[in-house]
Design a protein around this motif. Sequence first.
Motif, mmCIF file in Angstrom:
data_model
loop_
_atom_site.group_PDB
_atom_site.id
_atom_site.type_symbol
_atom_site.label_atom_id
_atom_site.label_comp_id
_atom_site.label_asym_id
_atom_site.label_seq_id
_atom_site.Cartn_x
_atom_site.Cartn_y
_atom_site.Cartn_z
ATOM 1 N N LEU A 1 -4.441 -5.230 -5.584
ATOM 2 C CA LEU A 1 -2.447 -5.924 -4.196
ATOM 3 C C LEU A 1 -2.668 -7.322 -3.949
ATOM 4 N N ARG B 1 -5.431 -0.738 -4.718
ATOM 5 C CA ARG B 1 -5.602 -1.645 -3.712
ATOM 6 C C ARG B 1 -6.127 -2.996 -3.493
ATOM 7 N N GLY C 1 1.299 -1.186 0.040
ATOM 8 C CA GLY C 1 -0.146 0.070 0.215
ATOM 9 C C GLY C 1 0.841 1.213 -0.221
#
Length: 441
Positions: free
Chosen positions: A358, A355, A338
């Motif tokens: 991810l 995100r 992040g």
Amino acid sequence: MADTDIQTSAITHFRVLKIAVPILLSNITVPLLGLVDTGVIGQLGQAAPIGAVAVGAVVLTTVYWVFGFLRMGTTGLTAQAVGAGDRAEVVALLTRVLMIGVTAGAALIVLQGLIFAGAFAISPASSEVEGLARDYMSIRIWSAPAAIALYGINGWLIARERTTALLILQIWMNGINILLDLLFVLQFGLGVEGVAWATFIAEWSGLAFGLWLCRGAFRDHLWRDWARVFDATRLWNMASVNSDIMIRSILLTSGFTAFVMLSARFGEASLAANHILLQFLELTAFGLDGFALAAETLVGQAMGARSRNALRRGAIMTSIWGVLICSGLTVAFALFGGAIVDFLTTAEDVRAEARVYLPWMVLAPIIGTPSWMLDGIFIGATRTRDMRNMMVLSFIGFVIAVLLLMPPFGNHGLWAAMMVFFGLRGVTLGLRYPALERAAG
């Protein structure tokens, strides 16, 4: 280390690290460059410039990497010549790859209009992204001869275990690129064109420096022994090896290009987010590449010396280190992914989108390690027909996965298909490894 010394050196962990660590350090500068390119453009706070650099860079990388056989084929063939003690062929290979690289780059400059038109016909982007991407590519294409010739120089240095020289070359070239990125974009406000000019200058300076590093090969007549350079049997062997690698490279880069182009279907924010996450994959690939390239060198020399035991030892020892690197990257991405995303862009919609996907970056090193390491082993052994055939099967699997997973799962399905691509490459090559060992003698 002289070639005669290389022939008699035992394969130890120290030797593996001596080859791999400079490559690892030099490769880190490459995704670092990608991070800086993306981060500098990301400071503009808009998705379109990020997407333009993503599309433009992928198109040119795809076209250039069609000629990636110059790096891979040169490493395998040169390493085998070193293992066999054939210095004349080692030098002749350098001459051949330089001639091929400059000629191929010049052809791309001539064909640039068709290349750009074809890229956007296959996958059109928004008018703003396409316009900026064309500006970027129309500058960078003029350094194509340097970029492609450098593939051959890199492969030649790696095969001769001159990886410290390779490190110096990469630091020189990527350092210039990063400094010019910051100057042209943040100071002069040149935007996307500034990123392109920085790369253009860095690539031509890199070629000049690379030739200087190879100067020892030009000190006697061997580099211009035209009878050997154009020997029909050697040229045919080189063409056979390189054509298989070229087909393999086309399919591999087509997979990544399709990924980026399909990302554009989900909007500018998703395109930009996927481009940022691809920097994680680049970091993984280049981190593992240090030991995959060490495998190319050691396996190639073992094949040249006809030593099955040396081949197996080189393959196992480099793979052990590859697994260690993979484990470290997986942990790093899980803990700091992040923060890396936030560093790369100030656009909040792109941050939020990145995100969501991810977790795929945490899986990527684990799934991809076998394919990267086996690539190195097969390249060193010049078992390129196996590489070609297994890549065909893997690409077909990727296409099927895209068709099945993307409609119901969207961008998650696209990332899952990419993981299928990685996994199939490792499994299929692994099944062919016993035959590679038998070919060593």
